[in-house]
Design a protein around this motif. Structure first.
Motif, PDB file in Angstrom:
ATOM      1  N   LYS A 690       0.824  -1.208   0.000  1.00  0.00           N
ATOM      2  CA  LYS A 690       0.000   0.000   0.000  1.00  0.00           C
ATOM      3  C   LYS A 690       0.861   1.262   0.000  1.00  0.00           C
ATOM      4  N   SER A 691       1.946   1.229   0.757  1.00  0.00           N
ATOM      5  CA  SER A 691       2.823   2.409   0.811  1.00  0.00           C
ATOM      6  C   SER A 691       3.441   2.696  -0.551  1.00  0.00           C
ATOM      7  N   TYR A 692       3.828   1.631  -1.290  1.00  0.00           N
ATOM      8  CA  TYR A 692       4.391   1.834  -2.624  1.00  0.00           C
ATOM      9  C   TYR A 692       3.309   2.227  -3.627  1.00  0.00           C
ATOM     10  N   THR A 696       3.329   5.541  -5.975  1.00  0.00           N
ATOM     11  CA  THR A 696       3.562   5.249  -7.388  1.00  0.00           C
ATOM     12  C   THR A 696       2.257   5.378  -8.153  1.00  0.00           C
ATOM     13  N   ASP A 697       2.077   6.501  -8.781  1.00  0.00           N
ATOM     14  CA  ASP A 697       0.855   6.745  -9.543  1.00  0.00           C
ATOM     15  C   ASP A 697       0.732   5.728 -10.682  1.00  0.00           C
ATOM     16  N   GLY A 698      -0.437   5.110 -10.799  1.00  0.00           N
ATOM     17  CA  GLY A 698      -0.650   4.124 -11.851  1.00  0.00           C
ATOM     18  C   GLY A 698      -0.459   2.691 -11.397  1.00  0.00           C
ATOM     19  N   SER A 699      -0.071   2.483 -10.150  1.00  0.00           N
ATOM     20  CA  SER A 699       0.101   1.123  -9.640  1.00  0.00           C
ATOM     21  C   SER A 699      -1.129   0.705  -8.844  1.00  0.00           C
ATOM     22  N   GLU A 700      -1.277  -0.599  -8.636  1.00  0.00           N
ATOM     23  CA  GLU A 700      -2.421  -1.111  -7.877  1.00  0.00           C
ATOM     24  C   GLU A 700      -2.075  -2.470  -7.291  1.00  0.00           C
ATOM     25  N   ILE A 701      -2.888  -2.862  -6.281  1.00  0.00           N
ATOM     26  CA  ILE A 701      -2.695  -4.151  -5.621  1.00  0.00           C
ATOM     27  C   ILE A 701      -3.833  -5.084  -6.019  1.00  0.00           C
ATOM     28  N   GLU A 702      -3.473  -6.291  -6.393  1.00  0.00           N
ATOM     29  CA  GLU A 702      -4.471  -7.322  -6.643  1.00  0.00           C
ATOM     30  C   GLU A 702      -4.363  -8.363  -5.539  1.00  0.00           C
ATOM     31  N   ARG A 703      -5.460  -8.535  -4.796  1.00  0.00           N
ATOM     32  CA  ARG A 703      -5.468  -9.507  -3.712  1.00  0.00           C
ATOM     33  C   ARG A 703      -6.137 -10.787  -4.175  1.00  0.00           C
ATOM     34  N   LYS A 704      -5.379 -11.860  -4.163  1.00  0.00           N
ATOM     35  CA  LYS A 704      -5.918 -13.170  -4.496  1.00  0.00           C
ATOM     36  C   LYS A 704      -6.094 -13.969  -3.210  1.00  0.00           C
ATOM     37  N   TRP A 710       1.412  -6.846  -6.857  1.00  0.00           N
ATOM     38  CA  TRP A 710       1.538  -5.397  -7.067  1.00  0.00           C
ATOM     39  C   TRP A 710       1.777  -5.161  -8.557  1.00  0.00           C
ATOM     40  N   HIS A 711       0.828  -4.473  -9.220  1.00  0.00           N
ATOM     41  CA  HIS A 711       0.900  -4.205 -10.656  1.00  0.00           C
ATOM     42  C   HIS A 711       1.384  -2.775 -10.893  1.00  0.00           C
ATOM     43  N   TYR A 712       2.259  -2.602 -11.890  1.00  0.00           N
ATOM     44  CA  TYR A 712       2.712  -1.246 -12.207  1.00  0.00           C
ATOM     45  C   TYR A 712       2.756  -0.977 -13.710  1.00  0.00           C
ATOM     46  N   GLN A 713       1.966  -1.720 -14.494  1.00  0.00           N
ATOM     47  CA  GLN A 713       2.014  -1.538 -15.944  1.00  0.00           C
ATOM     48  C   GLN A 713       1.493  -0.172 -16.383  1.00  0.00           C
ATOM     49  N   ASP A 714       0.662   0.484 -15.554  1.00  0.00           N
ATOM     50  CA  ASP A 714       0.130   1.795 -15.914  1.00  0.00           C
ATOM     51  C   ASP A 714       0.926   2.939 -15.297  1.00  0.00           C
ATOM     52  N   ALA A 715       1.993   2.626 -14.579  1.00  0.00           N
ATOM     53  CA  ALA A 715       2.838   3.660 -13.971  1.00  0.00           C
ATOM     54  C   ALA A 715       3.875   4.137 -14.976  1.00  0.00           C
ATOM     55  N   ASP A 716       4.547   5.241 -14.642  1.00  0.00           N
ATOM     56  CA  ASP A 716       5.686   5.672 -15.445  1.00  0.00           C
ATOM     57  C   ASP A 716       6.675   4.519 -15.526  1.00  0.00           C
ATOM     58  N   LEU A 717       7.125   4.210 -16.742  1.00  0.00           N
ATOM     59  CA  LEU A 717       7.912   3.000 -16.966  1.00  0.00           C
ATOM     60  C   LEU A 717       9.188   2.974 -16.130  1.00  0.00           C
ATOM     61  N   GLY A 718       9.951   4.073 -16.189  1.00  0.00           N
ATOM     62  CA  GLY A 718      11.211   4.105 -15.454  1.00  0.00           C
ATOM     63  C   GLY A 718      11.006   4.079 -13.957  1.00  0.00           C
ATOM     64  N   PHE A 719      10.049   4.898 -13.453  1.00  0.00           N
ATOM     65  CA  PHE A 719       9.800   4.968 -12.023  1.00  0.00           C
ATOM     66  C   PHE A 719       9.209   3.660 -11.519  1.00  0.00           C
ATOM     67  N   GLY A 720       8.291   3.083 -12.301  1.00  0.00           N
ATOM     68  CA  GLY A 720       7.687   1.818 -11.895  1.00  0.00           C
ATOM     69  C   GLY A 720       8.707   0.706 -11.782  1.00  0.00           C
ATOM     70  N   PHE A 721       9.627   0.653 -12.740  1.00  0.00           N
ATOM     71  CA  PHE A 721      10.676  -0.376 -12.699  1.00  0.00           C
ATOM     72  C   PHE A 721      11.568  -0.183 -11.483  1.00  0.00           C
ATOM     73  N   SER A 722      11.906   1.073 -11.184  1.00  0.00           N
ATOM     74  CA  SER A 722      12.726   1.379 -10.006  1.00  0.00           C
ATOM     75  C   SER A 722      11.989   0.999  -8.726  1.00  0.00           C
ATOM     76  N   PHE A 747       5.840  -6.522 -15.267  1.00  0.00           N
ATOM     77  CA  PHE A 747       5.131  -5.396 -14.648  1.00  0.00           C
ATOM     78  C   PHE A 747       4.403  -5.807 -13.369  1.00  0.00           C
ATOM     79  N   ILE A 748       4.905  -6.811 -12.666  1.00  0.00           N
ATOM     80  CA  ILE A 748       4.301  -7.198 -11.390  1.00  0.00           C
ATOM     81  C   ILE A 748       5.389  -7.574 -10.392  1.00  0.00           C
ATOM     82  N   VAL A 749       5.028  -7.501  -9.106  1.00  0.00           N
ATOM     83  CA  VAL A 749       5.787  -8.129  -8.028  1.00  0.00           C
ATOM     84  C   VAL A 749       4.770  -8.937  -7.240  1.00  0.00           C
ATOM     85  N   GLU A 750       5.028 -10.219  -7.052  1.00  0.00           N
ATOM     86  CA  GLU A 750       4.037 -11.105  -6.448  1.00  0.00           C
ATOM     87  C   GLU A 750       4.612 -11.809  -5.234  1.00  0.00           C
ATOM     88  N   VAL A 751       3.772 -11.920  -4.215  1.00  0.00           N
ATOM     89  CA  VAL A 751       4.106 -12.706  -3.028  1.00  0.00           C
ATOM     90  C   VAL A 751       3.154 -13.895  -3.005  1.00  0.00           C
TER      91      VAL A 751
END
Length: 857
Positions: A690-692, A696-704, A710-722, A747-751
């Motif tokens: 949630k803090s990230y 990070t504008d354009g990111s979102e959390i998907e709860r399964k 954590w999805h960031y495909q709609d964020a700024d490409l460089g900032f999202g990757f960082s 474009f995801i980080v998954e736990v």
């Protein structure tokens, strides 16, 4: 090794290279496919010869160094008949060969510093090739002006030093004719390289921003050429570089090199950011090496500041001692503390900022008035740069003002020297300077601090107390915006724009205790002694050889026009999936397993509507309807989505959330295959995500049910990757003692719980089929991202582990031409659907229904 020269350009263009000497003939490979073609068109014999080919070692090979200027001096003979040539001992390129093996031949390709009459050019070229192993590129004067003084000095040089042409009076606007001249000169240089190139055995090392598109011209001819590029200037941030109208052309040209070198990590980071933002490329670090995957080729990124040649500095010191320069300067500045600046006349050197700092120091510390002198040496400008007259007038006005205010008979606080100063004379100034001050607002490397430190160390073996023994102490005030700053940890680093803090740094440097000065000097000298120019060139050559090691183990072919040209390099066994081959194998098989990913495989990643089409439902039902098949949808999606979407497919097996939940064909209940059913770890992971997400504008959390994504495909490409790299490290730290795995994907980080992967799903399916006595003799597995690589890996080893019989025909297929553990590829989702349609049609035919038996699990 005998030098080989290919001068017949028609032979080069056609790829027909003559055999030279009595060396063992290496099999020649097609350089460029000039017509559209499939990788399947390369015959099997060729594929085998590629894999058996071993790259030769560095020793005994040849290096071709390409730069704007040859390391030569040229002077017209007194009788005006011909030229006298000699080595330019001050040239860095002349020294790089010290790091190469002794038996490595070195050739230079570049232009001459003088204009040679066309009538004399052939004689000059033959002479310097024979005498100096130099190949000259003669540039017509009109082309030279638009290329060097135009595009290089008025467009690239200012931009790479962070100067944008906001107005016609502030920098130069982009001029298409200058760009065309730049391209023409780079093409001319490529022709000169080709004349002496042995493309399979030579290394080519291109230097600096003058020749940034040269790699494309060479790569178009020779797809396996071993080629490196080193940028000696800064590389600007992506916000600056993106303003260049030909930004992508230059980036793509550089990526045709095998290794790209930069002085500092900052410059390399800016380049990687540009590749990410403009070309969508991501870099990876493996065992300390940074690499960019570019159409199957790994382009290495080298970060190594250039060094200096110790012996050259010592020779210059000995010459200065012979010429009595040391004694002259000692007498001239007797009783004075000398601060020294050595810079080119250039708008980016910050010379006037240095003068303002000196003025401020004299005002704030009046005890230095009459005692301290700033000697500012200004070398003439290297070309017709921008605003040279203005900056020169400003410097001269500042010198006059400061000398009028603080000078007195016999004392001038500023000594301004605006003329060429030889290296030996520079050594003499270094010897009497208590501190060297570099206030460049942006600079590539700047070797002045290095030269000063080595000079103050003195010549080894010199008698104590002599001019050559050196005081063995030195102080440096350096701008934090120059390339050598990171390697000089004992220097006082300053922001040159803040001349007040620079003034305090200068005061601190000359007021510091002698033991402290000696310790800082020793630290710097120890680094310079071990990181000289030979170390730099040797390291670059070794990395180039390592990066190019797999050139002859891959299938390579060139595609694209103009600066869109690139080389596609794939494993020799990696090929496009042939529909005819798979349909034939499908019809032969008696027991089949078909495993399909969904997103990016059956559904285009850009599609907003994720519900499967009626065509996909029809194909799946036809495949599931064949009693010889077991078909599974193996997805990262949740079980509710999959159950809803594929409810018409009653005989389709479903694996949700990468296999944590499994529903067998013709069953209603879901089975759980995770090692743990405890999800308290989500209470730790979700606040971090949630803090990230908030940051990070354009990111979102998907709860399964079993994982958090954590999805960031709609964020700024460089900032999202960082941010993705940051959140990955953060989550791994927070969840170190939890039974989960933290993974990054497209474009995801998954736990997710440990022990859950698509590979385990594949293993369960194969094992279940074997228990029923129906081991699969045909396996089709298709996916597009990193999670699918787990399936490909399991399938690749299933035969050796006897999960699958030895005669199983396996078709592991990735979507898109990219490095993969799969042996086949299809270009996009439309090709996947088309291929499955063909397989389904084969399933509809009576032939495939022979020997029917129910293998549903």
């Amino acid at each position: 090794m005998m030098s080989r020269s290919y001068t017949n350009l028609l032979d080069l263009a056609s790829g027909n290279f003559p055999v030279m000497g009595k060396e063992k003939e290496r099999k020649r490979f097609p350089r460029v496919m000039t017509v559209p073609g499939s990788i399947l068109e390369l015959d099997d014999d060729q594929a085998n010869s590629v894999t058996s080919e071993n790259p030769s070692s560095v020793a005994g090979e040849r290096m071709i160094i390409v730069a704007n200027l040859l390391p030569l001096k040229a002077k017209r003979r007194p009788d005006n008949k011909g030229w006298n040539f000699s080595w330019n001992e001050d040239s860095l390129l002349l020294r790089v060969k010290d790091g190469f093996p002794d038996d490595m031949e070195v050739l230079y390709v570049g232009s001459l510093p003088v204009d040679v009459d066309p009538i004399e050019q052939d004689d000059v070229a033959n002479y310097i090739l024979e005498k100096f192993k130099c190949v000259p590129a003669f540039l017509p004067p009109n082309l030279l002006g638009n290329y060097y003084d135009g595009f290089c000095k008025k467009q690239l040089w200012p931009l790479f030093h962070y100067m944008l042409p906001y107005s016609a009076n502030h920098g130069s606007r982009f001029d298409r004719s200058m760009w065309e001249a730049y391209v023409s000169v780079n093409r001319l240089f490529s022709q000169k390289v080709v004349e002496v190139l042995n493309p399979e055995d030579d290394f080519v090392w291109i230097h600096d921003y003058h020749l940034m598109v040269l790699p494309t011209f060479l790569r178009r001819r020779f797809v396996r050429l071993r080629m490196g590029f080193f940028l000696h200037s800064p590389f600007p941030s992506s916000e600056i570089y993106r303003t260049l109208p030909v930004r992508e052309e230059i980036l793509k040209a550089l990526l045709n090199s095998d290794l790209i070198g930069f002085h500092t990590f900052d410059y390399a980071r800016h380049f990687l950011s540009c590749c990410s933002r403009m070309l969508g490329l991501e870099y990876q670090s493996k065992r300390g090496y940074i690499g960019l995957d570019y159409y199957g080729r790994t382009v290495g990124i080298k970060i190594m500041p250039v060094g200096i040649h110790m012996g050259h500095i010592e020779s210059a010191m000995k010459l200065a001692d012979k010429e009595q320069k040391f004694e002259e300067l000692k007498q001239q500045f007797e009783g004075k503390t000398v601060l020294l600046g050595v810079d080119d006349m250039d708008i980016f050197k910050g010379i006037n900022l240095k003068l303002l700092a000196m003025e401020h120091m004299l005002k704030q510390h009046p005890n230095w008035q009459g005692r301290v002198v700033l000697v500012q040496i200004c070398n003439p400008a290297r070309g017709k740069g921008i605003h040279l007259e203005e900056i020169k007038a400003e410097i001269e006005e500042s010198c006059q003002r400061i000398n009028n205010e603080f000078g007195k008979p016999g004392y001038e606080p500023i000594v301004f020297i605006h003329r060429p100063v030889s290296l030996s004379e520079r050594m003499a100034y270094f010897s009497i300077a208590e501190c060297v001050v570099v206030t460049a607002v942006r600079d590539g490397m700047n070797l002045t601090p290095y030269e000063y430190t080595v000079c103050r160390q003195g010549v080894s073996g010199a008698e104590p107390g002599s001019n050559l023994s050196g005081p063995k102490k030195s102080m440096l005030v350096v701008s934090e915006f120059i390339g050598c700053s990171p390697s000089l940890s004992g220097a006082i680093r300053v922001n040159p724009w803040n001349f007040e803090t620079t003034a305090e740094a200068m005061n601190e440097a000359i007021s510091m205790a002698e033991p402290e000065k000696e310790l800082r000097h020793e630290k710097h000298y120890r680094y310079l002694r071990t990181h000289d120019v030979a170390f730099w060139s040797r390291s670059f050559l070794q990395d180039m050889d390592r990066t190019c090691a797999d050139h002859f183990s891959k299938r390579c072919w060139g595609i694209g026009l103009g600066f869109g040209f690139r080389v596609v390099a794939l494993d020799p066994n990696f090929r496009k999936l042939s529909i005819d081959d798979i349909v034939a194998a499908y019809c032969r098989a008696k027991s089949r397993a078909i495993l399909l990913d969904y997103d990016g495989t059956l559904m285009p990643p850009t599609s907003i509507i994720k519900t499967p089409s009626s065509q996909i439902i029809s194909i799946l039902n036809r495949l599931c309807g064949d009693p010889n098949n077991i078909v599974f949808m193996v997805s990262g999606r949740g079980r509710e989505s999959l159950s809803s979407w594929f409810s018409p497919c009653k005989k389709l097996g479903l694996a949700a959330e990468h296999g944590y939940f499994l529903r067998w064909p013709q069953h209603e209940d879901w089975e759980t295959y995770g090692q743990s059913s405890e999800f308290e770890w989500m209470q730790l992971a979700e606040p971090v995500m949630k803090s990230y997400t908030e940051a990070t504008d354009g990111s979102e959390i998907e709860r399964k049910e079993s994982s958090l994504v954590w999805h960031y495909q709609d964020a700024d490409l460089g900032f999202g990757f960082s941010q993705a790299k940051e959140i990955l490290d953060h989550l791994e730290s927070v969840l170190a003692n939890e039974p989960v795995a933290v993974k990054s994907g497209q474009f995801i980080v998954e736990v997710k719980p440990q022990g859950v992967s698509k590979g385990i799903v594949a293993e369960k399916i194969f094992s279940s089929m074997a228990e029923k006595g129906k081991q699969a003799d045909f396996v089709l597995c298709i996916g597009d991202d990193r999670s699918d690589e787990d399936m490909f890996e399991i399938i690749g080893s299933a035969v050796s582990r006897r999960t699958l019989p030895y005669n199983t025909e396996v078709f592991a297929c990735t979507v898109g031409q990219k490095p993969s553990k799969a042996k086949y590829y299809l270009d996009d989702t439309s090709e996947v659907v088309s291929m499955l349609e063909s397989v389904a049609e084969a399933s509809d035919s009576p032939v495939s229904s022979d020997n029917e038996s129910d293998i549903s699990v």
